[in-house]
Structures are given as structure tokens and as C-alpha cells.
Design an enzyme around this catalytic site. Structure first.
Site, PDB file in Angstrom:
ATOM      1  N   CYS A 163      51.381  42.161  44.102  1.00  0.00           N
ATOM      2  CA  CYS A 163      52.175  41.468  43.093  1.00  0.00           C
ATOM      3  C   CYS A 163      53.521  42.149  42.855  1.00  0.00           C
ATOM      4  O   CYS A 163      53.736  42.803  41.827  1.00  0.00           O
ATOM      5  CB  CYS A 163      51.434  41.318  41.773  1.00  0.00           C
ATOM      6  SG  CYS A 163      52.197  40.058  40.757  1.00  0.00           S
ATOM      7  N   LYS A 306      51.283  40.384  48.579  1.00  0.00           N
ATOM      8  CA  LYS A 306      49.851  40.523  48.297  1.00  0.00           C
ATOM      9  C   LYS A 306      49.532  40.062  46.876  1.00  0.00           C
ATOM     10  O   LYS A 306      49.856  40.756  45.913  1.00  0.00           O
ATOM     11  CB  LYS A 306      49.432  41.979  48.483  1.00  0.00           C
ATOM     12  CG  LYS A 306      49.615  42.504  49.915  1.00  0.00           C
ATOM     13  CD  LYS A 306      49.208  43.956  50.026  1.00  0.00           C
ATOM     14  CE  LYS A 306      49.505  44.539  51.399  1.00  0.00           C
ATOM     15  NZ  LYS A 306      48.825  43.851  52.510  1.00  0.00           N
ATOM     16  N   ALA A 309      47.042  34.596  44.346  1.00  0.00           N
ATOM     17  CA  ALA A 309      47.451  33.257  44.786  1.00  0.00           C
ATOM     18  C   ALA A 309      47.388  33.159  46.312  1.00  0.00           C
ATOM     19  O   ALA A 309      46.960  32.137  46.865  1.00  0.00           O
ATOM     20  CB  ALA A 309      48.860  32.951  44.292  1.00  0.00           C
ATOM     21  N   CYS A 341      54.068  34.218  42.583  1.00  0.00           N
ATOM     22  CA  CYS A 341      54.221  35.296  41.624  1.00  0.00           C
ATOM     23  C   CYS A 341      54.789  34.728  40.334  1.00  0.00           C
ATOM     24  O   CYS A 341      55.968  34.382  40.277  1.00  0.00           O
ATOM     25  CB  CYS A 341      55.178  36.329  42.223  1.00  0.00           C
ATOM     26  SG  CYS A 341      55.224  37.847  41.304  1.00  0.00           S
TER      27      CYS A 341
HETATM   28  P1  FAD Z   1      40.847  43.370  44.945  1.00  0.00           P
HETATM   29  O1  FAD Z   1      40.668  42.209  44.059  1.00  0.00           O
HETATM   30  O2  FAD Z   1      41.609  44.539  44.440  1.00  0.00           O
HETATM   31  O3  FAD Z   1      39.379  43.824  45.396  1.00  0.00           O
HETATM   32  C1  FAD Z   1      39.094  44.904  46.239  1.00  0.00           C
HETATM   33  C2  FAD Z   1      37.659  45.302  45.956  1.00  0.00           C
HETATM   34  O4  FAD Z   1      37.198  46.215  46.958  1.00  0.00           O
HETATM   35  C3  FAD Z   1      37.476  46.012  44.618  1.00  0.00           C
HETATM   36  O5  FAD Z   1      36.499  45.352  43.862  1.00  0.00           O
HETATM   37  C4  FAD Z   1      37.055  47.421  44.996  1.00  0.00           C
HETATM   38  O6  FAD Z   1      36.150  48.003  44.075  1.00  0.00           O
HETATM   39  C5  FAD Z   1      36.403  47.184  46.329  1.00  0.00           C
HETATM   40  N1  FAD Z   1      36.352  48.365  47.192  1.00  0.00           N
HETATM   41  C6  FAD Z   1      37.316  49.273  47.441  1.00  0.00           C
HETATM   42  N2  FAD Z   1      36.869  50.209  48.294  1.00  0.00           N
HETATM   43  C7  FAD Z   1      35.595  49.881  48.591  1.00  0.00           C
HETATM   44  C8  FAD Z   1      34.617  50.446  49.431  1.00  0.00           C
HETATM   45  N3  FAD Z   1      34.836  51.566  50.134  1.00  0.00           N
HETATM   46  N4  FAD Z   1      33.408  49.837  49.529  1.00  0.00           N
HETATM   47  C9  FAD Z   1      33.163  48.691  48.829  1.00  0.00           C
HETATM   48  N5  FAD Z   1      34.051  48.106  48.018  1.00  0.00           N
HETATM   49  C10 FAD Z   1      35.256  48.694  47.908  1.00  0.00           C
HETATM   50  N6  FAD Z   1      48.212  38.087  41.784  1.00  0.00           N
HETATM   51  C11 FAD Z   1      48.606  36.815  41.513  1.00  0.00           C
HETATM   52  O7  FAD Z   1      48.311  35.908  42.288  1.00  0.00           O
HETATM   53  N7  FAD Z   1      49.340  36.497  40.407  1.00  0.00           N
HETATM   54  C12 FAD Z   1      49.689  37.451  39.515  1.00  0.00           C
HETATM   55  O8  FAD Z   1      50.326  37.143  38.506  1.00  0.00           O
HETATM   56  C13 FAD Z   1      49.288  38.812  39.747  1.00  0.00           C
HETATM   57  N8  FAD Z   1      49.628  39.789  38.874  1.00  0.00           N
HETATM   58  C14 FAD Z   1      49.163  41.057  39.079  1.00  0.00           C
HETATM   59  C15 FAD Z   1      49.472  42.034  38.137  1.00  0.00           C
HETATM   60  C16 FAD Z   1      48.986  43.325  38.279  1.00  0.00           C
HETATM   61  C17 FAD Z   1      49.337  44.354  37.243  1.00  0.00           C
HETATM   62  C18 FAD Z   1      48.142  43.641  39.386  1.00  0.00           C
HETATM   63  C19 FAD Z   1      47.568  45.026  39.525  1.00  0.00           C
HETATM   64  C20 FAD Z   1      47.851  42.675  40.334  1.00  0.00           C
HETATM   65  C21 FAD Z   1      48.349  41.378  40.204  1.00  0.00           C
HETATM   66  N9  FAD Z   1      48.091  40.381  41.145  1.00  0.00           N
HETATM   67  C22 FAD Z   1      48.520  39.091  40.919  1.00  0.00           C
HETATM   68  C23 FAD Z   1      47.491  40.735  42.462  1.00  0.00           C
HETATM   69  C24 FAD Z   1      46.019  40.404  42.623  1.00  0.00           C
HETATM   70  O9  FAD Z   1      45.264  40.930  41.555  1.00  0.00           O
HETATM   71  C25 FAD Z   1      45.515  40.975  43.947  1.00  0.00           C
HETATM   72  O10 FAD Z   1      46.402  40.616  44.982  1.00  0.00           O
HETATM   73  C26 FAD Z   1      44.137  40.440  44.299  1.00  0.00           C
HETATM   74  O11 FAD Z   1      43.191  40.862  43.333  1.00  0.00           O
HETATM   75  C27 FAD Z   1      43.719  40.892  45.694  1.00  0.00           C
HETATM   76  O12 FAD Z   1      42.379  40.601  45.961  1.00  0.00           O
HETATM   77  P2  FAD Z   1      41.565  41.506  46.989  1.00  0.00           P
HETATM   78  O13 FAD Z   1      40.200  40.926  47.062  1.00  0.00           O
HETATM   79  O14 FAD Z   1      42.326  41.657  48.247  1.00  0.00           O
HETATM   80  O15 FAD Z   1      41.538  42.960  46.312  1.00  0.00           O
HETATM   81  C1  UQ1 Z   2      46.993  30.875  42.083  1.00  0.00           C
HETATM   82  O1  UQ1 Z   2      46.353  30.109  42.808  1.00  0.00           O
HETATM   83  C2  UQ1 Z   2      46.391  32.080  41.633  1.00  0.00           C
HETATM   84  O2  UQ1 Z   2      45.125  32.399  42.008  1.00  0.00           O
HETATM   85  C3  UQ1 Z   2      44.083  31.833  41.317  1.00  0.00           C
HETATM   86  C4  UQ1 Z   2      47.119  32.968  40.838  1.00  0.00           C
HETATM   87  O3  UQ1 Z   2      46.544  34.145  40.479  1.00  0.00           O
HETATM   88  C5  UQ1 Z   2      46.216  34.335  39.202  1.00  0.00           C
HETATM   89  C6  UQ1 Z   2      48.469  32.664  40.438  1.00  0.00           C
HETATM   90  O4  UQ1 Z   2      49.092  33.458  39.727  1.00  0.00           O
HETATM   91  C7  UQ1 Z   2      49.061  31.425  40.875  1.00  0.00           C
HETATM   92  C8  UQ1 Z   2      50.439  31.107  40.415  1.00  0.00           C
HETATM   93  C9  UQ1 Z   2      48.345  30.554  41.700  1.00  0.00           C
HETATM   94  C10 UQ1 Z   2      48.967  29.278  42.229  1.00  0.00           C
HETATM   95  C11 UQ1 Z   2      48.536  28.086  41.431  1.00  0.00           C
HETATM   96  C12 UQ1 Z   2      49.321  27.080  41.015  1.00  0.00           C
HETATM   97  C13 UQ1 Z   2      48.724  25.970  40.226  1.00  0.00           C
HETATM   98  C14 UQ1 Z   2      50.779  27.011  41.308  1.00  0.00           C
END
Ligand code: FAD
Ligand code: UQ1
Length: 412
Positions: A163, A306, A309, A341
Site C-alpha cells: 500500500c 502490493k 485490492a 489505493c
Molecule cells: P498478508 O495479508 O499480510 O498475509 C500474510 C500471512 O502470512 C500473515 O497472516 C502471516 O502471519 C503469514 N505468515 C508469514 N510468515 C509465515 C510463515 N512462515 N508460515 C505461515 N504463515 C506465515 N490494501 C488495499 O487494498 N487498500 C488499502 O487501503 C490498504 N491499506 C493498507 C494500509 C496499511 C497500513 C497496511 C499495512 C496495508 C494496507 N493495504 C491496503 C495492503 C494489504 O493489507 C495487503 O496488501 C494484503 O493484506 C496482502 O495480503 P497477503 O495475503 O499477500 O499478505
Molecule cells: C478492493 O477490492 C479491496 O479489497 C477488498 C480493497 O482493500 C480493502 C480496496 O481498498 C479497494 C479500493 C478495492 C477495490 C474495490 C472497489 C469497489 C473499487
């Protein structure tokens, strides 16, 4: 030795989403998910938690409640992945074999790479916060409330991040909070970013530059936080265009966005690319060397921003890719790099950035999304959490692609 048709590594956004989709495709008894954490967090809301607009409790639910019923939850961390023998080894000494593997291990935060950053217990005293972890997000709100006068300093590291908008969202919210509480006249709001730009997509960067100008926010490009001298309330930034040249900023509040890197288990495996990210095909999400391995989310080397969404859009593509691989067909649906984002610019406005691999805007709504809008704030604050818990994590929300097409009918 236990065996599953599909093992999902990681129970975060991508892992739970794919567990739900694989259960639907193959039956719950054929799916296992490996995740050590007892809690699952909706990280996007932490932006609002750090600014005091939401409580941290609303961001977490027990992992037990998000693992799809009937799917095996292995409550342990993955220690080692061996794609040559189709096995994974876990921290509790289990060896589990799979026919297909989905890697969703997220990325790693590296607070320890910032010299002098104190223990988290002392952050309130030292006026430091960080929206990037559940342990540190409430410290941001403390620092905001305790602010009297001086510099509010915000950092953006010299690494890939998740993000990429989040480091500046909290800066806009801080500016707004200080105005609301009458302290803005005695404050400097300073955004020091490692990047050469304010945001990677020009359309939104232009809008954001207008905002920082109108709100008297100081932006310094190519500045990387390398050290914190907490007892003196000083943050040390290195000029990336002139390494060795440092600049010291005294602060009354410091928001740290930590350096980030690949998950160490992925990095230490045969599945990693040279930089340590999971090496997947950027259109099908199938691994580039091991055809029975797939990846989703922050752990991958997909060249897009990353976000959750992005995970949503990737999940529907990966679902389709796996169906086709199961039938010995060639995957044909292609991920376009969609990511989004919601750039929170105030306590009631959002610029909703959406774009693809080409870095071109790819907007869902038939309106100009580079404008600050309260409707989009409402979507971010109140609609998205429901879409996340009940849509994405249940395997029903595959991103806004189909809706975009409907909403633009006859408009372009
Ligand atoms: P994660 O959801 O981080 O999951 C990874 C998982 O792997 C965790 O549960 C962890 O415990 C596990 N793991 C790690 N190592 C191991 C291991 N060795 N063995 C087993 N499990 C393990 N995204 C948006 O779309 N919109 C937003 O507005 C937005 N705002 C954000 C704001 C902040 C402050 C942050 C921090 C993130 C934001 N994001 C946003 C980004 C979003 O949260 C991540 O991109 C998303 O959660 C990624 O999913 P993931 O499954 O790849 O990783
Ligand atoms: C989205 O799909 C998503 O994942 C559920 C987010 O993470 C929280 C988002 O921040 C956004 C913007 C989307 C995209 C969805 C729409 C309706 C534009």
C-alpha cells in the site's frame, strides 16, 4: 505423513481467500492452510486507526473464524518449502505433502533496519508511531494527541512496500487533525520519501501535489530514514541521490514506514527470484518453474503495487488458472496488474487511485476519481471492511473488473 490436494501457505488476505475458493472447487477435506497467528487482521483500516477514526479492535478477528469451515488449519509456521518433493515442513515438526501449493506468505517488515529505533514499549514516550503493524498503530494516535508544537515527520523507505499510499495518508490525516485542534500554526508537516515522485501514477500524483501545496505540507524526495535518535527526538535521513549526505530533522511526532522485504521462507526456497520474491507468471500467477505451485499477494514478484485490492483481482484469475491446470488445459485468463489505493486525504475525503501494470488509471466509477470525494471516504471506511470480511475472504469478491465494464457502458 499428512497429505492434501491443496496446501495454502499463509492465512492472510490472499491465503484465506484462496482457501475459500479451493474449498468450493475441491471440497474442504482436500484443503489445508498453514498460519501461526491466532488473529487475522484487516490491515487497510489501520490508516484510520492511527488517526483515531477507528478502534484497533475492529481490525482483527480470530483466525479460527475466517478459516473456511472444514478446511484444515495447521496452526504453525512454515519452516521450509521443498518443491522438488512437493512437501512443506512446519515449525511444529510436521511434514505435509501436497499435489498443488498456493503461496500467500505476505512480506516482511524490517523495523530493525532503522538504527536506534527504540523498543516499541517506549514509542509513546519518544513520540513515534507506525500504522504498519498491530503493535504500533495505536502509538500513531498517541503521538497525534500528544502533539504540542514542532515537526510532524513522515518516512517512506527505500524498498518495495505494501500500500504505497499509506505512508502519506496518515500525513494528510495528521495535517487535518492539527488544523481541527488549532495546533497547525505551530506545526511543520514534513513528508520525506525515498521515491523520486509523490505517487507512481501521474494523474493521482498531480492531484496530490496540489493538495500538499494548498495545505502547506513540505515534501522532500529521495530522503531515506536511516536512524532515529529517540532521546533527542531526531530523525536522520540519507539523501539517496548523494549517498553519505545526511540531514537531521527534529521531530515532535515521527511516523515510521519500515523497510520491507520478501518473506524469509520464500526467499530461502527454490521458489524465489533473485531478489527473494515468489517467481510467478505475471498473467497466470502460476510459478515460473514449478507448474503445481501458485502465488498471490505481497509475497510475489508481480510488478504491481502490493494491496488487498490487487489480491482480490488476482484471486479470481488464480481460481481460473487452477481450474484449467486441474483439467490439463492451458491457463487463458490474464491478470492485468489491477491494484487500487484509496488515498485518504482528510477525515471525510478519499482520492480513489486504481491502475494496472502499465501505470495507467483503470477506474471503476464513471467519474473523475482523482478528485477528493466523501463518497469514496465512506466506501473506504464503511463499505470496504464488509466487502473484505464477507466478500473477499469468502471467495466471492474477485475485484471490481466486471462492475467497471457495466458502469462504463455507453460512457466511453
Ligand atoms: P498478508 O495479508 O499480510 O498475509 C500474510 C500471512 O502470512 C500473515 O497472516 C502471516 O502471519 C503469514 N505468515 C508469514 N510468515 C509465515 C510463515 N512462515 N508460515 C505461515 N504463515 C506465515 N490494501 C488495499 O487494498 N487498500 C488499502 O487501503 C490498504 N491499506 C493498507 C494500509 C496499511 C497500513 C497496511 C499495512 C496495508 C494496507 N493495504 C491496503 C495492503 C494489504 O493489507 C495487503 O496488501 C494484503 O493484506 C496482502 O495480503 P497477503 O495475503 O499477500 O499478505
Ligand atoms: C478492493 O477490492 C479491496 O479489497 C477488498 C480493497 O482493500 C480493502 C480496496 O481498498 C479497494 C479500493 C478495492 C477495490 C474495490 C472497489 C469497489 C473499487
Amino acid at each position: 505423513k499428512e497429505h492434501y490436494k491443496v496446501i495454502v501457505l499463509g492465512g492472510g488476505s490472499g491465503g484465506i481467500t484462496m482457501s475459500a475458493r479451493m474449498k468450493r472447487k475441491l471440497g474442504a477435506e482436500n484443503v489445508a492452510v498453514v498460519e501461526p497467528s491466532e488473529m487475522h487482521y484487516y490491515q487497510p483500516i489501520w490508516t484510520l486507526v492511527g488517526a483515531g477514526a477507528k478502534g484497533v479492535a475492529s481490525s482483527g478477528r480470530p483466525t479460527a473464524s475466517v478459516v473456511p469451515s472444514g478446511v484444515k488449519w495447521v496452526r504453525s509456521r512454515v519452516q521450509e518449502i521443498n518443491p522438488d518433493t512437493n512437501t512443506v515442513r512446519t515449525g511444529n515438526g510436521m511434514e505435509i505433502s501436497y499435489q498443488y501449493l498456493i503461496v500467500a506468505l505476505g512480506l516482511q517488515l524490517h523495523y530493525e533496519k532503522i538504527k536506534g529505533l527504540p523498543e516499541i514499549e517506549d514509542w509513546v514516550k519518544f513520540k513515534i508511531g507506525s500504522n504498519y503493524s498491530v503493535q504500533t498503530v495505536e502509538k500513531t494516535w498517541s503521538a497525534l494527541q500528544n502533539f504540542k508544537e514542532g515537526n510532524a515527520v513522515f518516512s517512506f523507505p527505500n524498498t518495495p512496500v505494501k500500500c504505497a499510499g499509506a505512508p502519506q495518508k496518515i500525513m494528510y490525516l495528521t495535517d487535518a487533525y492539527l488544523r481541527k485542534t488549532g495546533k497547525r500554526a505551530k506545526a511543520n508537516v514534513v513528508y520525506n520519501t525515498s521515491l523520486p515522485v509523490l505517487f507512481g501514477v501521474k494523474k493521482y500524483a498531480d492531484a496530490l501535489w496540489e493538495i500538499v501545496k494548498s495545505r502547506d505540507i513540505q515534501v522532500n524526495l529521495r530522503q531515506n530514514l536511516i536512524e532515529v535518535r529517540a532521546d533527542k527526538q531526531e530523525a536522520v535521513f540519507e539523501n539517496l541521490d548523494n549517498p553519505g549526505e545526511t540531514k537531521v530533522f527534529e521531530y515532535e511526532m515521527l511516523h515510521v514506514t519500515p523497510p520491507m522485504g520478501p518473506n524469509p521462507v520464500v526467499k530461502g526456497s527454490l521458489l524465489a527470484d533473485e531478489a527473494g520474491w515468489l517467481d510467478v507468471n505475471k498473467e497466470t500467477l502460476q510459478h515460473n518453474k514449478y507448474p503445481n505451485v501458485f502465488g498471490i499477494g505481497d509475497c510475489t514478484n508481480l510488478p504491481t503495487s502490493k494491496t488487498a485490492a490487487a489480491v482480490a483481482a488476482q484471486s479470481s484469475i488464480l481460481d481460473r488458472t487452477i481450474s484449467q491446470v486441474l483439467k490439463n488445459e492451458k491457463p487463458d485468463r490474464k491478470y492485468d496488474g489491477y491494484t487500487s489505493c484509496p488515498l485518504v486525504t482528510n477525515y471525510n475525503t478519499v482520492i480513489l487511485a486504481e491502475f494496472d501494470y502499465s501505470g495507467q488509471p483503470l477506474e471503476t466509477f464513471p467519474i473523475d476519481q482523482s478528485k477528493e470525494r466523501w463518497t469514496m471516504y465512506h466506501m473506504k471506511a464503511d463499505v470496504m471492511p464488509h466487502l473484505y470480511w464477507h466478500g473477499l475472504l469468502k471467495g466471492f469478491w474477485g475485484g471490481p473488473g466486471p462492475y467497471r465494464k457495466i458502469m462504463h457502458l455507453g460512457m466511453k
